[in-house]
Design a protein around this motif. Structure first.
Motif, PDB file in Angstrom:
ATOM      1  N   ARG A 155       0.835  -1.199   0.000  1.00 30.58           N
ATOM      2  CA  ARG A 155       0.000   0.000   0.000  1.00 30.58           C
ATOM      3  C   ARG A 155       0.876   1.258   0.000  1.00 30.58           C
ATOM      4  N   ALA A 156       0.293   2.340  -0.456  1.00 26.46           N
ATOM      5  CA  ALA A 156       1.007   3.617  -0.486  1.00 26.46           C
ATOM      6  C   ALA A 156       1.452   3.999   0.922  1.00 26.46           C
ATOM      7  N   GLY A 157       2.699   4.428   1.039  1.00 27.36           N
ATOM      8  CA  GLY A 157       3.236   4.876   2.312  1.00 27.36           C
ATOM      9  C   GLY A 157       3.885   3.796   3.146  1.00 27.36           C
ATOM     10  N   GLU A 158       3.776   2.537   2.742  1.00 30.33           N
ATOM     11  CA  GLU A 158       4.379   1.446   3.503  1.00 30.33           C
ATOM     12  C   GLU A 158       5.897   1.425   3.332  1.00 30.33           C
ATOM     13  N   SER A 159       6.567   0.739   4.247  1.00 33.31           N
ATOM     14  CA  SER A 159       7.982   0.424   4.096  1.00 33.31           C
ATOM     15  C   SER A 159       8.136  -1.084   4.249  1.00 33.31           C
ATOM     16  N   VAL A 160       8.826  -1.701   3.297  1.00 35.59           N
ATOM     17  CA  VAL A 160       8.952  -3.158   3.241  1.00 35.59           C
ATOM     18  C   VAL A 160      10.412  -3.524   3.022  1.00 35.59           C
ATOM     19  N   ALA A 161      10.888  -4.523   3.744  1.00 36.73           N
ATOM     20  CA  ALA A 161      12.232  -5.046   3.549  1.00 36.73           C
ATOM     21  C   ALA A 161      12.142  -6.485   3.064  1.00 36.73           C
ATOM     22  N   VAL A 162      13.036  -6.838   2.139  1.00 38.76           N
ATOM     23  CA  VAL A 162      13.167  -8.214   1.677  1.00 38.76           C
ATOM     24  C   VAL A 162      14.592  -8.652   1.978  1.00 38.76           C
ATOM     25  N   VAL A 163      14.723  -9.698   2.798  1.00 38.37           N
ATOM     26  CA  VAL A 163      16.027 -10.221   3.161  1.00 38.37           C
ATOM     27  C   VAL A 163      16.173 -11.622   2.582  1.00 38.37           C
TER      28      VAL A 163
ATOM     29  N   LEU B  31      22.345   5.868   7.331  1.00 39.91           N
ATOM     30  CA  LEU B  31      21.555   5.846   6.101  1.00 39.91           C
ATOM     31  C   LEU B  31      20.228   5.122   6.322  1.00 39.91           C
ATOM     32  N   GLY B  32      20.255   4.038   7.084  1.00 34.80           N
ATOM     33  CA  GLY B  32      19.016   3.329   7.386  1.00 34.80           C
ATOM     34  C   GLY B  32      18.028   4.203   8.130  1.00 34.80           C
ATOM     35  N   ARG B  33      18.532   4.982   9.073  1.00 35.60           N
ATOM     36  CA  ARG B  33      17.659   5.900   9.826  1.00 35.60           C
ATOM     37  C   ARG B  33      17.060   6.950   8.894  1.00 35.60           C
ATOM     38  N   LEU B  34      17.876   7.492   7.993  1.00 35.60           N
ATOM     39  CA  LEU B  34      17.393   8.516   7.074  1.00 35.60           C
ATOM     40  C   LEU B  34      16.343   7.958   6.110  1.00 35.60           C
ATOM     41  N   LEU B  35      16.544   6.738   5.628  1.00 31.05           N
ATOM     42  CA  LEU B  35      15.563   6.139   4.721  1.00 31.05           C
ATOM     43  C   LEU B  35      14.207   5.980   5.411  1.00 31.05           C
ATOM     44  N   ALA B  36      14.230   5.520   6.669  1.00 31.14           N
ATOM     45  CA  ALA B  36      12.979   5.351   7.412  1.00 31.14           C
ATOM     46  C   ALA B  36      12.295   6.695   7.645  1.00 31.14           C
ATOM     47  N   GLU B  37      13.061   7.729   7.921  1.00 35.70           N
ATOM     48  CA  GLU B  37      12.485   9.054   8.149  1.00 35.70           C
ATOM     49  C   GLU B  37      11.930   9.647   6.856  1.00 35.70           C
ATOM     50  N   LEU B  38      12.653   9.466   5.757  1.00 38.37           N
ATOM     51  CA  LEU B  38      12.181  10.001   4.474  1.00 38.37           C
ATOM     52  C   LEU B  38      10.932   9.282   3.992  1.00 38.37           C
ATOM     53  N   ASN B  39      10.799   8.010   4.346  1.00 42.07           N
ATOM     54  CA  ASN B  39       9.585   7.263   4.029  1.00 42.07           C
ATOM     55  C   ASN B  39       8.360   7.979   4.601  1.00 42.07           C
ATOM     56  N   ARG B  40       8.504   8.520   5.797  1.00 38.70           N
ATOM     57  CA  ARG B  40       7.399   9.228   6.436  1.00 38.70           C
ATOM     58  C   ARG B  40       7.298  10.677   5.943  1.00 38.70           C
ATOM     59  N   GLU B  41       8.424  11.366   5.900  1.00 39.88           N
ATOM     60  CA  GLU B  41       8.406  12.798   5.591  1.00 39.88           C
ATOM     61  C   GLU B  41       8.017  13.078   4.141  1.00 39.88           C
TER      62      GLU B  41
ATOM     63  N   MET C 188      19.873  -7.261   8.812  1.00 39.19           N
ATOM     64  CA  MET C 188      18.666  -7.379   9.622  1.00 39.19           C
ATOM     65  C   MET C 188      18.420  -6.111  10.429  1.00 39.19           C
ATOM     66  N   GLU C 189      19.484  -5.377  10.725  1.00 42.59           N
ATOM     67  CA  GLU C 189      19.311  -4.104  11.437  1.00 42.59           C
ATOM     68  C   GLU C 189      18.555  -3.107  10.565  1.00 42.59           C
ATOM     69  N   LEU C 190      18.921  -3.028   9.286  1.00 47.40           N
ATOM     70  CA  LEU C 190      18.199  -2.155   8.367  1.00 47.40           C
ATOM     71  C   LEU C 190      16.771  -2.641   8.174  1.00 47.40           C
ATOM     72  N   ALA C 191      16.601  -3.950   8.008  1.00 46.86           N
ATOM     73  CA  ALA C 191      15.265  -4.514   7.789  1.00 46.86           C
ATOM     74  C   ALA C 191      14.348  -4.251   8.979  1.00 46.86           C
TER      75      ALA C 191
ATOM     76  N   ARG D 220       7.314  -3.832   7.327  1.00 51.53           N
ATOM     77  CA  ARG D 220       7.107  -5.264   7.098  1.00 51.53           C
ATOM     78  C   ARG D 220       8.400  -5.874   6.579  1.00 51.53           C
ATOM     79  N   VAL D 221       8.631  -7.121   6.953  1.00 52.65           N
ATOM     80  CA  VAL D 221       9.856  -7.813   6.554  1.00 52.65           C
ATOM     81  C   VAL D 221       9.491  -9.165   5.967  1.00 52.65           C
ATOM     82  N   PHE D 222      10.091  -9.481   4.790  1.00 47.71           N
ATOM     83  CA  PHE D 222       9.890 -10.766   4.142  1.00 47.71           C
ATOM     84  C   PHE D 222      11.239 -11.410   3.855  1.00 47.71           C
ATOM     85  N   THR D 223      11.234 -12.731   3.802  1.00 48.46           N
ATOM     86  CA  THR D 223      12.433 -13.494   3.453  1.00 48.46           C
ATOM     87  C   THR D 223      12.226 -14.145   2.097  1.00 48.46           C
TER      88      THR D 223
END
Length: 289
Positions: free
Chosen positions: A74-82, A236-246, A258-261, A266-269
């Motif tokens: 969905r729009a606005g989500e953040s998803v990680a694939v590991v 950089l991980g912190r900035l990406l998460a903040e920009l996702n919201r801002e 896994m720290e970035l994820a 949401r996290v998927f493998t």
């Protein structure tokens, strides 16, 4: 003249059960006709049974990389694939980004089937609706930081156009938006520097600003911290998460970290060609079937 007696007024009789039921049905039907049908919003991104295989020569059999992957974002989500190296994470991101086409299934972006678009149409989608951040920054060494960020605006779809994510910022010129993004990323003093004069973390932050310059709907990051030291990767991980919201940009990251994820919603493998909710994120909803 003799008065005519009307007799006592009769009390109104309550409707019979059948009449009461009929009246209720009519009222209910009238209410239903007035109701507005509210449709569920279309996902920003939908993968429907996506598979990718490579057919080597000499009939040695197909190499299956991705198999029957279905997912909604969905729009606005953040998803990680590991997943381990060679599991197909980058291939999946390339399919989502229109850099490759699936062997089977559909990749839908805002309801559009990317597999049905021409190369010219795909180029427009990649420039206007998508932003890319890779493990290597791919900055032009002869250009300044500011010039590098402005490169995507030269393709004819400038950041001065009202963006779907930030319509209130439509009065920003490309240069104004570039400077604002670079300042937000801590690079306000580096506008006139060239990539060779920056640290690895700074170069990657320039790449993030470049990916966001055209106000994309979806930001795709392929191992964005893979070449950075631990401190730079964490920043950089912190900035990406903040920009996702801002910036209200949907974010999909593929990573070994896994720290970035863990900073994503949401996290998927990805393993064996299949995408599954990660055990590290027990609350992650499963992919759609």
């Amino acid at each position: 003249m003799k008065a005519i007696s009307m007799g006592p007024a009769k009390a109104a009789q309550p409707p019979a059960d059948g009449e009461r039921s009929a009246n209720f049905s009519l009222l209910r039907l009238s209410a239903l006709r007035k109701m507005r049908v509210v449709e569920a919003p279309v996902p920003l991104l939908e993968l429907a049974g996506v598979s990718k295989r490579f057919d080597p020569p000499a009939g040695t059999g197909s190499l299956v990389i991705l198999e029957e992957i279905s997912l909604e974002v969905r729009a606005g989500e953040s998803v990680a694939v590991v997943g381990p190296s060679g599991s197909g994470k980058s291939t999946l991101l390339h399919l989502i980004g229109g850099l490759d086409r699936p062997s089977a299934g559909k990749v839908l972006l805002e309801g559009r089937d990317l597999g049905q678009l021409s190369e010219v149409q795909l180029a427009f989608v990649r420039n206007r609706l998508l932003g890319f951040v890779f493990q290597f920054h791919y900055l032009l060494p002869q250009c300044t930081v500011l010039e590098n960020v402005l490169v995507p605006t030269l393709a004819g779809v400038g950041a001065e156009s009202p963006g779907p994510n930030n319509p209130t910022r439509c009065e920003e010129s490309p240069e104004e938006r570039a400077i604002r993004l670079l300042k937000r990323l801590g690079l306000g003093e580096r506008l006139d520097h060239r990539p060779g004069e920056l640290s690895g973390g700074e170069r990657q932050r320039v790449a993030v600003a470049r990916a966001l310059i055209n106000q994309p709907r979806l930001l795709l990051a392929d191992e964005p911290t893979g070449a950075l030291d631990q401190a730079s990767a964490r920043e950089l991980g912190r900035l990406l998460a903040e920009l996702n919201r801002e910036e209200r940009v949907t974010l999909i990251v593929v990573t070994h970290s896994m720290e970035l994820a863990a900073g994503m919603g949401r996290v998927f493998t990805l393993s064996g060609g299949r995408l599954q909710p990660s055990p590290a994120a027990p609350g992650t909803p499963p992919p759609t079937s």
